[in-house]
Write a protein that holds these residues in place. Structure first.
Motif, PDB file in Angstrom:
ATOM      1  N   LEU A  12      -5.452   0.745   7.634  1.00 51.42           N
ATOM      2  CA  LEU A  12      -5.910   1.348   6.389  1.00 51.42           C
ATOM      3  C   LEU A  12      -6.272   2.815   6.615  1.00 51.42           C
ATOM      4  CD1 LEU A  12      -6.669   1.040   3.409  1.00 51.42           C
ATOM      5  CD2 LEU A  12      -8.934   0.286   4.151  1.00 51.42           C
ATOM      6  N   GLU A  13      -7.009   3.099   7.674  1.00 55.35           N
ATOM      7  CA  GLU A  13      -7.373   4.487   7.991  1.00 55.35           C
ATOM      8  C   GLU A  13      -6.132   5.339   8.239  1.00 55.35           C
ATOM      9  OE1 GLU A  13     -10.247   6.252   7.864  1.00 55.35           O
ATOM     10  OE2 GLU A  13     -10.971   4.433   6.899  1.00 55.35           O
ATOM     11  N   GLU A  14      -5.159   4.773   8.941  1.00 60.14           N
ATOM     12  CA  GLU A  14      -3.913   5.488   9.208  1.00 60.14           C
ATOM     13  C   GLU A  14      -3.183   5.809   7.904  1.00 60.14           C
ATOM     14  OE1 GLU A  14       0.445   4.454  11.081  1.00 60.14           O
ATOM     15  OE2 GLU A  14      -1.294   3.495  11.983  1.00 60.14           O
ATOM     16  N   TYR A  15      -3.127   4.842   6.988  1.00 60.03           N
ATOM     17  CA  TYR A  15      -2.458   5.055   5.703  1.00 60.03           C
ATOM     18  C   TYR A  15      -3.193   6.095   4.869  1.00 60.03           C
ATOM     19  CZ  TYR A  15      -0.109   0.629   6.870  1.00 60.03           C
ATOM     20  OH  TYR A  15       0.604  -0.370   7.487  1.00 60.03           O
ATOM     21  N   ILE A  16      -4.526   6.030   4.870  1.00 57.93           N
ATOM     22  CA  ILE A  16      -5.320   6.977   4.089  1.00 57.93           C
ATOM     23  C   ILE A  16      -5.066   8.401   4.570  1.00 57.93           C
ATOM     24  CG2 ILE A  16      -7.705   7.734   3.673  1.00 57.93           C
ATOM     25  CD1 ILE A  16      -8.428   4.736   3.378  1.00 57.93           C
ATOM     26  N   ARG A  39       3.534   3.951   0.818  1.00 59.24           N
ATOM     27  CA  ARG A  39       3.881   2.636   0.251  1.00 59.24           C
ATOM     28  C   ARG A  39       3.077   1.480   0.870  1.00 59.24           C
ATOM     29  NH1 ARG A  39       8.216   3.137  -3.354  1.00 59.24           N
ATOM     30  NH2 ARG A  39       9.332   5.094  -3.077  1.00 59.24           N
ATOM     31  N   PRO A  40       2.838   1.477   2.194  1.00 57.43           N
ATOM     32  CA  PRO A  40       2.027   0.374   2.744  1.00 57.43           C
ATOM     33  C   PRO A  40       0.601   0.357   2.176  1.00 57.43           C
ATOM     34  CG  PRO A  40       3.202   1.489   4.513  1.00 57.43           C
ATOM     35  CD  PRO A  40       3.378   2.319   3.273  1.00 57.43           C
ATOM     36  N   LEU A  41       0.033   1.537   1.906  1.00 60.50           N
ATOM     37  CA  LEU A  41      -1.292   1.596   1.290  1.00 60.50           C
ATOM     38  C   LEU A  41      -1.226   1.078  -0.143  1.00 60.50           C
ATOM     39  CD1 LEU A  41      -4.287   2.379   1.223  1.00 60.50           C
ATOM     40  CD2 LEU A  41      -3.584   4.716   0.664  1.00 60.50           C
ATOM     41  N   PHE A  42      -0.185   1.467  -0.857  1.00 59.46           N
ATOM     42  CA  PHE A  42      -0.002   1.008  -2.236  1.00 59.46           C
ATOM     43  C   PHE A  42       0.025  -0.523  -2.297  1.00 59.46           C
ATOM     44  CE2 PHE A  42       2.685   0.009  -5.936  1.00 59.46           C
ATOM     45  CZ  PHE A  42       1.949   0.634  -6.940  1.00 59.46           C
ATOM     46  N   LYS A  43       0.656  -1.132  -1.307  1.00 59.93           N
ATOM     47  CA  LYS A  43       0.754  -2.600  -1.279  1.00 59.93           C
ATOM     48  C   LYS A  43      -0.589  -3.265  -0.978  1.00 59.93           C
ATOM     49  CE  LYS A  43       5.616  -2.609  -0.033  1.00 59.93           C
ATOM     50  NZ  LYS A  43       6.621  -2.897   0.973  1.00 59.93           N
ATOM     51  N   MET A  44      -1.556  -2.506  -0.458  1.00 63.94           N
ATOM     52  CA  MET A  44      -2.872  -3.059  -0.132  1.00 63.94           C
ATOM     53  C   MET A  44      -3.867  -2.946  -1.296  1.00 63.94           C
ATOM     54  SD  MET A  44      -3.232  -1.539   3.728  1.00 63.94           S
ATOM     55  CE  MET A  44      -4.635  -2.528   4.253  1.00 63.94           C
ATOM     56  N   ILE A  45      -3.466  -2.287  -2.373  1.00 66.19           N
ATOM     57  CA  ILE A  45      -4.372  -2.093  -3.514  1.00 66.19           C
ATOM     58  C   ILE A  45      -4.651  -3.439  -4.173  1.00 66.19           C
ATOM     59  CG2 ILE A  45      -4.584  -1.023  -5.800  1.00 66.19           C
ATOM     60  CD1 ILE A  45      -2.938   1.314  -4.716  1.00 66.19           C
ATOM     61  N   PRO A  46      -5.910  -3.704  -4.515  1.00 69.32           N
ATOM     62  CA  PRO A  46      -6.254  -4.987  -5.157  1.00 69.32           C
ATOM     63  C   PRO A  46      -5.452  -5.231  -6.440  1.00 69.32           C
ATOM     64  CG  PRO A  46      -8.237  -3.790  -4.539  1.00 69.32           C
ATOM     65  CD  PRO A  46      -7.078  -2.860  -4.310  1.00 69.32           C
ATOM     66  N   LYS A  47      -5.082  -6.467  -6.639  1.00 68.58           N
ATOM     67  CA  LYS A  47      -4.248  -6.852  -7.790  1.00 68.58           C
ATOM     68  C   LYS A  47      -4.886  -6.488  -9.127  1.00 68.58           C
ATOM     69  CE  LYS A  47      -0.969  -8.574  -5.314  1.00 68.58           C
ATOM     70  NZ  LYS A  47      -0.064  -7.540  -4.855  1.00 68.58           N
ATOM     71  N   GLN A  48      -6.224  -6.508  -9.197  1.00 68.65           N
ATOM     72  CA  GLN A  48      -6.886  -6.211 -10.472  1.00 68.65           C
ATOM     73  C   GLN A  48      -6.727  -4.739 -10.889  1.00 68.65           C
ATOM     74  OE1 GLN A  48      -8.560  -7.275  -7.726  1.00 68.65           O
ATOM     75  NE2 GLN A  48     -10.502  -6.200  -7.502  1.00 68.65           N
ATOM     76  N   PHE A  49      -6.208  -3.893  -9.991  1.00 75.44           N
ATOM     77  CA  PHE A  49      -5.971  -2.491 -10.322  1.00 75.44           C
ATOM     78  C   PHE A  49      -4.610  -2.284 -11.001  1.00 75.44           C
ATOM     79  CE2 PHE A  49      -8.924  -0.299  -6.988  1.00 75.44           C
ATOM     80  CZ  PHE A  49      -9.991  -1.042  -7.454  1.00 75.44           C
ATOM     81  N   PHE A  50      -3.814  -3.336 -11.048  1.00 74.19           N
ATOM     82  CA  PHE A  50      -2.484  -3.237 -11.638  1.00 74.19           C
ATOM     83  C   PHE A  50      -2.482  -3.694 -13.090  1.00 74.19           C
ATOM     84  CE2 PHE A  50      -1.664  -3.050  -7.166  1.00 74.19           C
ATOM     85  CZ  PHE A  50      -0.516  -2.277  -7.054  1.00 74.19           C
ATOM     86  N   ILE A  69      -9.908   3.437  -2.973  1.00 75.73           N
ATOM     87  CA  ILE A  69      -8.665   3.169  -2.236  1.00 75.73           C
ATOM     88  C   ILE A  69      -8.318   4.302  -1.279  1.00 75.73           C
ATOM     89  CG2 ILE A  69      -7.713   1.549  -3.913  1.00 75.73           C
ATOM     90  CD1 ILE A  69      -5.892   3.783  -4.935  1.00 75.73           C
ATOM     91  N   GLY A  70      -9.223   5.280  -1.154  1.00 76.85           N
ATOM     92  CA  GLY A  70      -9.042   6.311  -0.142  1.00 76.85           C
ATOM     93  C   GLY A  70      -8.662   7.690  -0.634  1.00 76.85           C
ATOM     94  N   ILE A  71      -8.536   7.875  -1.941  1.00 79.62           N
ATOM     95  CA  ILE A  71      -8.191   9.193  -2.473  1.00 79.62           C
ATOM     96  C   ILE A  71      -9.458  10.051  -2.485  1.00 79.62           C
ATOM     97  CG2 ILE A  71      -7.420  10.447  -4.531  1.00 79.62           C
ATOM     98  CD1 ILE A  71      -5.687   7.962  -5.179  1.00 79.62           C
ATOM     99  N   THR A  72      -9.349  11.245  -1.922  1.00 79.58           N
ATOM    100  CA  THR A  72     -10.491  12.151  -1.896  1.00 79.58           C
ATOM    101  C   THR A  72     -10.106  13.466  -2.574  1.00 79.58           C
ATOM    102  OG1 THR A  72      -9.860  12.941   0.302  1.00 79.58           O
ATOM    103  CG2 THR A  72     -11.468  11.185   0.221  1.00 79.58           C
ATOM    104  N   ALA A  84       6.015   5.168 -13.996  1.00 76.89           N
ATOM    105  CA  ALA A  84       6.621   3.868 -13.722  1.00 76.89           C
ATOM    106  C   ALA A  84       7.742   3.890 -12.672  1.00 76.89           C
ATOM    107  CB  ALA A  84       7.097   3.222 -15.020  1.00 76.89           C
ATOM    108  N   PRO A  85       8.646   4.881 -12.695  1.00 75.48           N
ATOM    109  CA  PRO A  85       9.702   4.858 -11.671  1.00 75.48           C
ATOM    110  C   PRO A  85       9.170   4.983 -10.241  1.00 75.48           C
ATOM    111  CG  PRO A  85      10.313   6.323 -13.467  1.00 75.48           C
ATOM    112  CD  PRO A  85       8.882   5.946 -13.681  1.00 75.48           C
ATOM    113  N   GLU A  86       8.001   5.603 -10.092  1.00 74.04           N
ATOM    114  CA  GLU A  86       7.389   5.760  -8.765  1.00 74.04           C
ATOM    115  C   GLU A  86       5.913   5.364  -8.867  1.00 74.04           C
ATOM    116  OE1 GLU A  86       9.461   9.363  -6.525  1.00 74.04           O
ATOM    117  OE2 GLU A  86       8.597   9.985  -8.438  1.00 74.04           O
ATOM    118  N   PRO A  87       5.628   4.070  -8.861  1.00 77.71           N
ATOM    119  CA  PRO A  87       4.246   3.618  -9.107  1.00 77.71           C
ATOM    120  C   PRO A  87       3.250   4.039  -8.040  1.00 77.71           C
ATOM    121  CG  PRO A  87       5.649   1.781  -8.468  1.00 77.71           C
ATOM    122  CD  PRO A  87       6.549   2.964  -8.646  1.00 77.71           C
ATOM    123  N   HIS A  88       3.709   4.501  -6.897  1.00 77.85           N
ATOM    124  CA  HIS A  88       2.802   4.967  -5.841  1.00 77.85           C
ATOM    125  C   HIS A  88       2.393   6.432  -6.027  1.00 77.85           C
ATOM    126  CE1 HIS A  88       6.784   6.150  -4.575  1.00 77.85           C
ATOM    127  NE2 HIS A  88       6.239   7.014  -3.720  1.00 77.85           N
TER     128      HIS A  88
END
Length: 121
Positions: A12-16, A39-50, A69-72, A84-88
């Motif tokens: 997670l830290e590496e992705y952030i 993309r690997p970080l995007f896949k770790m986002i909790p489902k309730q955020f979608f 989710i790590g955005i600063t 939508a075409p690039e959800p990340h």
């Protein structure tokens, strides 16, 4: 913490660290930037955020959620649109002169505080 949790936390830290922040751009009213999540970080986002419509896109996130989710970023940014075409890719905006407004407010508060201090006897 278990070994798996240690590995997950390290990933997670590496992705952030790999989150990409665009340069700022603006129009007459807003300052904008986009944030690209790995993309690997995007896949770790909790489902309730979608979005519940199963399109695989995020709903608009609150500041607490996107920071979680790590955005600063500095203060004042709002997640205002999904692409939508690039959800990340998350799109953010804030009022164009936000930094100036904050500095003005802080100066006014300091002046008020100084006035109150000066009136004490």
């Amino acid at each position: 913490m278990s070994k798996k949790e240690d590995v997950d936390a390290a990933k997670l830290e590496e992705y952030i660290e790999k989150i990409h922040y665009s340069e700022r751009y603006s129009d007459e009213e807003y300052e904008y930037r986009h944030v690209i999540l790995p993309r690997p970080l995007f896949k770790m986002i909790p489902k309730q955020f979608f979005n519940p419509d199963n399109t695989g896109t995020l709903r608009l996130l609150t500041e607490r959620e996107w920071r979680g989710i790590g955005i600063t970023q500095s203060l004042g940014w709002e997640h205002y649109e999904v692409h939508a075409p690039e959800p990340h890719v998350l799109l953010f905006r804030r009022p164009k002169n936000f930094d100036e407004q904050i500095m003005r407010q802080q100066a006014e508060m300091q002046q008020l505080a100084a006035g109150k201090v000066g009136r004490k006897k």
